[in-house]
Motif scaffolding. Structure first.
Motif, PDB file in Angstrom:
ATOM      1  N   VAL A  35       0.841  -1.192   0.000  1.00  0.00           N
ATOM      2  CA  VAL A  35       0.000   0.000   0.000  1.00  0.00           C
ATOM      3  C   VAL A  35       0.880   1.247   0.000  1.00  0.00           C
ATOM      4  CG1 VAL A  35      -1.766   1.282   1.268  1.00  0.00           C
ATOM      5  CG2 VAL A  35      -1.801  -1.224   1.271  1.00  0.00           C
ATOM      6  N   LEU A  36       0.613   2.139  -0.939  1.00  0.00           N
ATOM      7  CA  LEU A  36       1.297   3.428  -0.993  1.00  0.00           C
ATOM      8  C   LEU A  36       0.240   4.512  -0.814  1.00  0.00           C
ATOM      9  CD1 LEU A  36       4.238   4.752  -2.173  1.00  0.00           C
ATOM     10  CD2 LEU A  36       2.543   5.609  -3.747  1.00  0.00           C
ATOM     11  N   ALA A  37       0.339   5.245   0.285  1.00  0.00           N
ATOM     12  CA  ALA A  37      -0.583   6.361   0.535  1.00  0.00           C
ATOM     13  C   ALA A  37       0.007   7.624  -0.072  1.00  0.00           C
ATOM     14  CB  ALA A  37      -0.786   6.538   2.034  1.00  0.00           C
ATOM     15  N   TRP A  38      -0.850   8.456  -0.635  1.00  0.00           N
ATOM     16  CA  TRP A  38      -0.382   9.695  -1.247  1.00  0.00           C
ATOM     17  C   TRP A  38      -1.345  10.820  -0.941  1.00  0.00           C
ATOM     18  CZ3 TRP A  38      -3.367  12.228  -4.896  1.00  0.00           C
ATOM     19  CH2 TRP A  38      -4.438  11.512  -5.412  1.00  0.00           C
ATOM     20  N   GLN A  39      -0.799  12.024  -0.947  1.00  0.00           N
ATOM     21  CA  GLN A  39      -1.594  13.231  -0.796  1.00  0.00           C
ATOM     22  C   GLN A  39      -1.055  14.258  -1.776  1.00  0.00           C
ATOM     23  OE1 GLN A  39      -1.028  14.053   3.420  1.00  0.00           O
ATOM     24  NE2 GLN A  39      -3.174  13.551   3.750  1.00  0.00           N
ATOM     25  N   PRO A  40      -1.911  15.147  -2.258  1.00  0.00           N
ATOM     26  CA  PRO A  40      -1.409  16.208  -3.133  1.00  0.00           C
ATOM     27  C   PRO A  40      -0.501  17.151  -2.349  1.00  0.00           C
ATOM     28  CG  PRO A  40      -3.724  16.556  -2.622  1.00  0.00           C
ATOM     29  CD  PRO A  40      -3.349  15.230  -2.038  1.00  0.00           C
ATOM     30  N   PRO A  41       0.347  17.896  -3.047  1.00  0.00           N
ATOM     31  CA  PRO A  41       1.192  18.863  -2.334  1.00  0.00           C
ATOM     32  C   PRO A  41       0.328  19.801  -1.494  1.00  0.00           C
ATOM     33  CG  PRO A  41       1.842  18.702  -4.635  1.00  0.00           C
ATOM     34  CD  PRO A  41       0.575  17.904  -4.488  1.00  0.00           C
ATOM     35  N   GLY A  42       0.728  19.993  -0.265  1.00  0.00           N
ATOM     36  CA  GLY A  42      -0.056  20.828   0.645  1.00  0.00           C
ATOM     37  C   GLY A  42      -1.077  20.029   1.422  1.00  0.00           C
ATOM     38  N   VAL A  89      -3.520   4.709  -2.310  1.00  0.00           N
ATOM     39  CA  VAL A  89      -4.647   5.256  -1.566  1.00  0.00           C
ATOM     40  C   VAL A  89      -4.423   6.741  -1.333  1.00  0.00           C
ATOM     41  CG1 VAL A  89      -5.954   5.137   0.582  1.00  0.00           C
ATOM     42  CG2 VAL A  89      -5.007   3.051  -0.410  1.00  0.00           C
ATOM     43  N   HIS A  90      -5.435   7.542  -1.646  1.00  0.00           N
ATOM     44  CA  HIS A  90      -5.389   8.984  -1.365  1.00  0.00           C
ATOM     45  C   HIS A  90      -5.699   9.164   0.107  1.00  0.00           C
ATOM     46  CE1 HIS A  90      -7.271  13.197  -2.191  1.00  0.00           C
ATOM     47  NE2 HIS A  90      -6.120  13.272  -1.574  1.00  0.00           N
ATOM     48  N   GLY A  91      -4.696   9.517   0.887  1.00  0.00           N
ATOM     49  CA  GLY A  91      -4.893   9.705   2.312  1.00  0.00           C
ATOM     50  C   GLY A  91      -3.586   9.635   3.070  1.00  0.00           C
ATOM     51  N   THR A  92      -3.683   9.651   4.387  1.00  0.00           N
ATOM     52  CA  THR A  92      -2.493   9.565   5.224  1.00  0.00           C
ATOM     53  C   THR A  92      -2.044   8.108   5.328  1.00  0.00           C
ATOM     54  OG1 THR A  92      -3.808   9.347   7.227  1.00  0.00           O
ATOM     55  CG2 THR A  92      -3.156  11.591   6.573  1.00  0.00           C
ATOM     56  N   PRO A  93      -0.751   7.867   5.517  1.00  0.00           N
ATOM     57  CA  PRO A  93      -0.251   6.486   5.531  1.00  0.00           C
ATOM     58  C   PRO A  93      -0.877   5.617   6.618  1.00  0.00           C
ATOM     59  CG  PRO A  93       1.567   8.014   5.278  1.00  0.00           C
ATOM     60  CD  PRO A  93       0.354   8.838   5.546  1.00  0.00           C
ATOM     61  N   GLY A  94      -0.966   6.118   7.843  1.00  0.00           N
ATOM     62  CA  GLY A  94      -1.514   5.305   8.929  1.00  0.00           C
ATOM     63  C   GLY A  94      -2.947   4.880   8.657  1.00  0.00           C
ATOM     64  N   ALA A  95      -3.784   5.824   8.280  1.00  0.00           N
ATOM     65  CA  ALA A  95      -5.189   5.517   8.005  1.00  0.00           C
ATOM     66  C   ALA A  95      -5.326   4.579   6.810  1.00  0.00           C
ATOM     67  CB  ALA A  95      -5.971   6.802   7.766  1.00  0.00           C
ATOM     68  N   ALA A  96      -4.511   4.783   5.782  1.00  0.00           N
ATOM     69  CA  ALA A  96      -4.578   3.922   4.593  1.00  0.00           C
ATOM     70  C   ALA A  96      -4.227   2.486   4.938  1.00  0.00           C
ATOM     71  CB  ALA A  96      -3.639   4.456   3.509  1.00  0.00           C
ATOM     72  N   LEU A  97      -3.196   2.292   5.757  1.00  0.00           N
ATOM     73  CA  LEU A  97      -2.795   0.928   6.131  1.00  0.00           C
ATOM     74  C   LEU A  97      -3.839   0.265   7.017  1.00  0.00           C
ATOM     75  CD1 LEU A  97       0.993   1.552   6.772  1.00  0.00           C
ATOM     76  CD2 LEU A  97      -0.012   0.172   4.944  1.00  0.00           C
ATOM     77  N   VAL A  98      -4.363   1.008   7.983  1.00  0.00           N
ATOM     78  CA  VAL A  98      -5.379   0.439   8.880  1.00  0.00           C
ATOM     79  C   VAL A  98      -6.637   0.067   8.096  1.00  0.00           C
ATOM     80  CG1 VAL A  98      -6.939   1.020  10.781  1.00  0.00           C
ATOM     81  CG2 VAL A  98      -4.503   1.537  10.970  1.00  0.00           C
ATOM     82  N   ASN A  99      -7.043   0.901   7.138  1.00  0.00           N
ATOM     83  CA  ASN A  99      -8.223   0.593   6.332  1.00  0.00           C
ATOM     84  C   ASN A  99      -7.986  -0.605   5.409  1.00  0.00           C
ATOM     85  OD1 ASN A  99      -9.803   2.613   7.446  1.00  0.00           O
ATOM     86  ND2 ASN A  99      -9.192   4.115   5.913  1.00  0.00           N
ATOM     87  N   ALA A 100      -6.767  -0.740   4.898  1.00  0.00           N
ATOM     88  CA  ALA A 100      -6.470  -1.867   4.013  1.00  0.00           C
ATOM     89  C   ALA A 100      -6.427  -3.188   4.771  1.00  0.00           C
ATOM     90  CB  ALA A 100      -5.146  -1.632   3.287  1.00  0.00           C
TER      91      ALA A 100
END
Length: 170
Positions: A35-42, A89-100
């Motif tokens: 799982v790779l979590a990503w967010q746009p700049p900012g 996943v568009h989101g923060t890493p911790g939340a993305a991993l827990v949801n996955a």
């Protein structure tokens, strides 16, 4: 199918966790989910203030490419030896991993890195978030001893401290 879920960051600690997750997946006869979590700049604020749908699509495509690069670097053409699924996943890493890793049968593998005071203030710990919120077992993988030595060399170079050659023979 049982799953082993791991964060894919491309950092040395992340690579250690990725390889450990592959070993766990082989031992458990499970699927490996990277799982790779990503967010746009900012962050989310940046996506509300100027990132339109085309910009978000570009960021997502860049995340997909980044995940491919990380998996190729980690496993090459041979692969991890188990069924592999990549997820951006568009989101923060911790939340993305827990949801996955929401099934109690899953195993969530996270890397732990050095947590200096400055890093704790700037960036929250993904491993701590996962340990606190996951519905499945969490395996926290410490960094490789080689990574620790490499970081010590980087610190020594930053502060321009001379290298004691006797340390290399130990």
């Amino acid at each position: 199918m049982r799953r082993v879920v791991v964060g894919a960051t491309g950092t040395p600690g992340g690579m250690t966790a990725l390889h450990r997750a592959a070993a766990e997946a082989r031992a458990r006869d499970a699927e490996l989910w990277a799982v790779l979590a990503w967010q746009p700049p900012g962050g989310e604020l940046g996506s509300r203030n100027g990132c339109g749908p085309s910009a978000l699509a570009e960021h997502r495509a860049a995340a997909v490419e980044r995940l491919r690069d990380v998996l190729d670097t980690a496993f090459g053409t041979a692969g991890p030896g188990v069924a592999l699924a990549g997820l951006t996943v568009h989101g923060t890493p911790g939340a993305a991993l827990v949801n996955a890793a929401r099934d109690p049968e899953d195993l969530l593998v996270v890397g732990t890195g050095p947590r200096t005071v400055f890093r704790r203030l700037v960036r929250p710990s993904v491993a701590r978030h996962c340990l606190a919120h996951a519905a499945c077992p969490v395996l926290a993988v410490p960094p490789s001893p080689l990574q620790t030595e490499l970081e010590a060399v980087h610190r020594r170079n930053f502060w321009r401290r001379p290298l004691d050659l006797r340390e290399l023979s130990a």
